[in-house]
Enzyme design. Structure first.
Site, PDB file in Angstrom:
ATOM      1  N   TYR A 136      76.267  26.255  44.998  1.00  0.00           N
ATOM      2  CA  TYR A 136      76.192  25.549  43.694  1.00  0.00           C
ATOM      3  C   TYR A 136      77.325  26.029  42.710  1.00  0.00           C
ATOM      4  O   TYR A 136      77.723  25.169  41.842  1.00  0.00           O
ATOM      5  CB  TYR A 136      74.704  26.142  42.902  1.00  0.00           C
ATOM      6  CG  TYR A 136      73.585  25.251  43.034  1.00  0.00           C
ATOM      7  CD1 TYR A 136      73.287  25.436  44.316  1.00  0.00           C
ATOM      8  CD2 TYR A 136      72.871  24.644  42.071  1.00  0.00           C
ATOM      9  CE1 TYR A 136      71.981  24.561  44.464  1.00  0.00           C
ATOM     10  CE2 TYR A 136      71.803  24.063  42.256  1.00  0.00           C
ATOM     11  CZ  TYR A 136      71.409  23.892  43.609  1.00  0.00           C
ATOM     12  OH  TYR A 136      70.359  23.121  43.570  1.00  0.00           O
ATOM     13  N   LYS A 186      70.225  31.527  56.740  1.00  0.00           N
ATOM     14  CA  LYS A 186      70.707  30.865  58.044  1.00  0.00           C
ATOM     15  C   LYS A 186      71.542  31.794  58.711  1.00  0.00           C
ATOM     16  O   LYS A 186      72.640  31.352  59.012  1.00  0.00           O
ATOM     17  CB  LYS A 186      71.145  29.530  57.279  1.00  0.00           C
ATOM     18  CG  LYS A 186      71.639  28.628  58.834  1.00  0.00           C
ATOM     19  CD  LYS A 186      70.230  28.231  59.451  1.00  0.00           C
ATOM     20  CE  LYS A 186      70.832  27.370  60.782  1.00  0.00           C
ATOM     21  NZ  LYS A 186      69.445  26.815  61.275  1.00  0.00           N
ATOM     22  N   ASP A 218      65.424  26.898  58.532  1.00  0.00           N
ATOM     23  CA  ASP A 218      64.642  25.722  59.203  1.00  0.00           C
ATOM     24  C   ASP A 218      63.439  26.313  59.758  1.00  0.00           C
ATOM     25  O   ASP A 218      62.430  25.477  59.422  1.00  0.00           O
ATOM     26  CB  ASP A 218      65.702  25.102  60.218  1.00  0.00           C
ATOM     27  CG  ASP A 218      66.142  26.350  61.179  1.00  0.00           C
ATOM     28  OD1 ASP A 218      65.939  27.583  61.078  1.00  0.00           O
ATOM     29  OD2 ASP A 218      66.723  25.936  62.249  1.00  0.00           O
ATOM     30  N   ASP A 242      66.217  25.897  45.866  1.00  0.00           N
ATOM     31  CA  ASP A 242      66.172  24.480  45.453  1.00  0.00           C
ATOM     32  C   ASP A 242      65.191  23.860  46.332  1.00  0.00           C
ATOM     33  O   ASP A 242      64.099  23.186  45.792  1.00  0.00           O
ATOM     34  CB  ASP A 242      67.448  24.065  45.252  1.00  0.00           C
ATOM     35  CG  ASP A 242      67.265  22.665  44.546  1.00  0.00           C
ATOM     36  OD1 ASP A 242      66.428  22.581  43.551  1.00  0.00           O
ATOM     37  OD2 ASP A 242      68.005  21.691  44.930  1.00  0.00           O
ATOM     38  N   ASP A 246      60.957  22.900  46.071  1.00  0.00           N
ATOM     39  CA  ASP A 246      60.163  21.455  45.928  1.00  0.00           C
ATOM     40  C   ASP A 246      59.370  21.231  47.046  1.00  0.00           C
ATOM     41  O   ASP A 246      58.069  20.753  46.837  1.00  0.00           O
ATOM     42  CB  ASP A 246      61.377  20.528  46.122  1.00  0.00           C
ATOM     43  CG  ASP A 246      61.773  19.781  44.730  1.00  0.00           C
ATOM     44  OD1 ASP A 246      61.928  20.629  43.654  1.00  0.00           O
ATOM     45  OD2 ASP A 246      62.314  18.811  44.617  1.00  0.00           O
TER      46      ASP A 246
HETATM   47  C1  IPM Z   1      65.854  22.559  40.071  1.00  0.00           C
HETATM   48  C2  IPM Z   1      66.892  21.568  39.949  1.00  0.00           C
HETATM   49  C3  IPM Z   1      68.190  21.619  39.306  1.00  0.00           C
HETATM   50  C4  IPM Z   1      68.736  22.320  40.562  1.00  0.00           C
HETATM   51  C5  IPM Z   1      69.139  20.596  39.067  1.00  0.00           C
HETATM   52  C6  IPM Z   1      68.478  19.672  37.915  1.00  0.00           C
HETATM   53  C7  IPM Z   1      70.567  20.764  38.945  1.00  0.00           C
HETATM   54  O1  IPM Z   1      66.615  20.786  40.822  1.00  0.00           O
HETATM   55  O2  IPM Z   1      66.039  23.477  38.984  1.00  0.00           O
HETATM   56  O3  IPM Z   1      65.528  22.834  41.065  1.00  0.00           O
HETATM   57  O4  IPM Z   1      69.294  21.657  41.490  1.00  0.00           O
HETATM   58  O5  IPM Z   1      68.729  23.780  40.544  1.00  0.00           O
HETATM   59 MG    MG Z   2      65.330  21.476  42.267  1.00  0.00          MG
END
Ligand code: IPM
Ligand code: MG
Length: 352
Positions: A136, A186, A218, A242, A246
């Site tokens: 990042y 990884k 993975d 990240d 999700d």
């Molecule tokens: C998160 C989001 C952010 C990230 C984006 C909006 C930059 O996806 O907080 O998970 O990638 O960290």
């Molecule tokens: Mg995110």
């Protein structure tokens, strides 16, 4: 209790408004709110997604309550002007290196999980995501190779102190939970990950009461849908965290439900300075329609009370009110229901 409120773009303002109603209903003594511009909204107003005055406001607050940033109309801007830079800039400038993303099954929601109910029911995990490093924040760019092809590149790296400090956060979190820590990397391919693993093993020496295991990312992604109940605390780098967070949200039932805390080392009178935000984005497709689920924003406010203000009692009350609303069948569109943003806020307030 100085709280900087940065609602941002898309559904950010709608869901943040409900979180503020919940906070205000608690009538906490000394709570002061300041509002600042971030994201595309800030870019329109000030020409920058993270204006200097916003950053100053954050620095002088005890906590930041953050909505969401992102706007497809800004996709063509130079990267440093894109809305996402607001949250990335706050994380970097305020040294918020530890991102806590809890994901736990909620009674009554098992049927909303992308997993079978009996698998989903067992989820009770905490992702500890490193937030100030990795690919990042490394050098990046695009260049044209000698043969004329364009190439994009991003540098991934972790220094040992960066790994060490997030590892300590994760081990301590595991001590306060079920005492199990999974470090995700990884290391079979990446040097960055090999160093990560070596340092996590060094730090483990300080925590003989925590059972540490290592998993390739993975495999972790696979295990997270096969048997998520096996995870207690997961510690991982910025990019893997990240992605896995999700994924974890859909294992629970909706990305509209998960909150996060981003913490550093700065202490406030009653806790740690932090930034609190839903893990979901700005959802431009439903913005301004009053349809977004504010539960993740409301739960982020609860995390703020817990970590920055030492108000565990009120934090737990908010979490119980949300859980009860869900158990009573209150469902936003993200959960296949028809309740709107305001209606969900009302439902949580009634139960509070
Ligand atoms: C998160 C989001 C952010 C990230 C984006 C909006 C930059 O996806 O907080 O998970 O990638 O960290
Ligand atoms: Mg995110």
């Amino acid at each position: 209790m100085k709280i900087a409120v940065f609602a941002g773009d898309g559904i950010g303002p709608e869901v943040t408004a409900e979180a503020l109603r919940v906070l205000e209903a608690l009538r906490l003594p000394g709570m002061v709110l300041f509002e600042g511009d971030v994201g595309a909204a800030a870019w329109h107003r000030h020409g920058h997604p993270l204006p200097a005055e916003t950053l100053e406001m954050a620095g002088s607050a005890d906590a930041v309550l953050f909505g969401a940033v992102g706007d497809p109309l800004c996709d063509g801007l130079d990267r440093h002007l894109r809305p996402e830079q607001a949250v990335l800039g706050l994380r970097a400038e305020l040294d918020l290196f530890a991102n806590l993303r809890p994901a736990a099954a909620m009674p009554g929601l098992e049927d909303m999980s992308a997993l079978r109910p009996e698998v989903a029911r067992a989820i009770d995990l905490l992702i500890v995501r490193e937030l100030n490093g990795d690919v990042y924040f490394g050098d990046k760019g695009t260049r044209t190779l000698d043969d004329g092809r364009r190439q994009g590149w991003d540098m991934m790296s972790y220094a040992e102190d960066e790994v060490r400090r997030i590892a300590h956060v994760a081990f301590r979190a595991a001590q306060g939970r079920r005492g199990q820590l999974t470090s995700v990397d990884k290391a079979n391919v990446l040097e960055t990950s090999q160093l990560w693993r070596d340092v996590v093993i060094e730090v483990a020496g300080d925590y003989p009461d925590v059972a540490l295991n290592h998993m390739y990312v993975d495999n972790a992604a696979m295990q997270l849908v096969r048997d998520p109940g096996r995870f207690d605390v997961v510690v991982t780098g910025n990019l893997f965290g990240d992605i896995l967070s999700d994924q974890a949200s859909m294992c629970v039932g909706s990305i509209g439900l998960l909150a996060s805390a981003s913490l550093g080392e700065r202490q406030t009178a009653h806790g740690t300075f932090g930034l609190y935000e839903p893990i979901h984005g700005s959802a431009p497709d439903i913005a301004g329609q009053g349809r977004a689920n504010p539960m993740a924003a409301i739960l982020s406010a609860a995390m703020m009370l817990r970590h920055s203000f030492g108000r565990e009692g009120e934090a737990a009350r908010i979490e119980k009110a949300v859980a009860r609303a869900l158990a009573d069948g209150v469902r936003g569109g993200d959960l296949g229901g028809t309740a709107g943003t305001r209606g969900i806020g009302d439902a949580v307030l009634e139960r509070l």
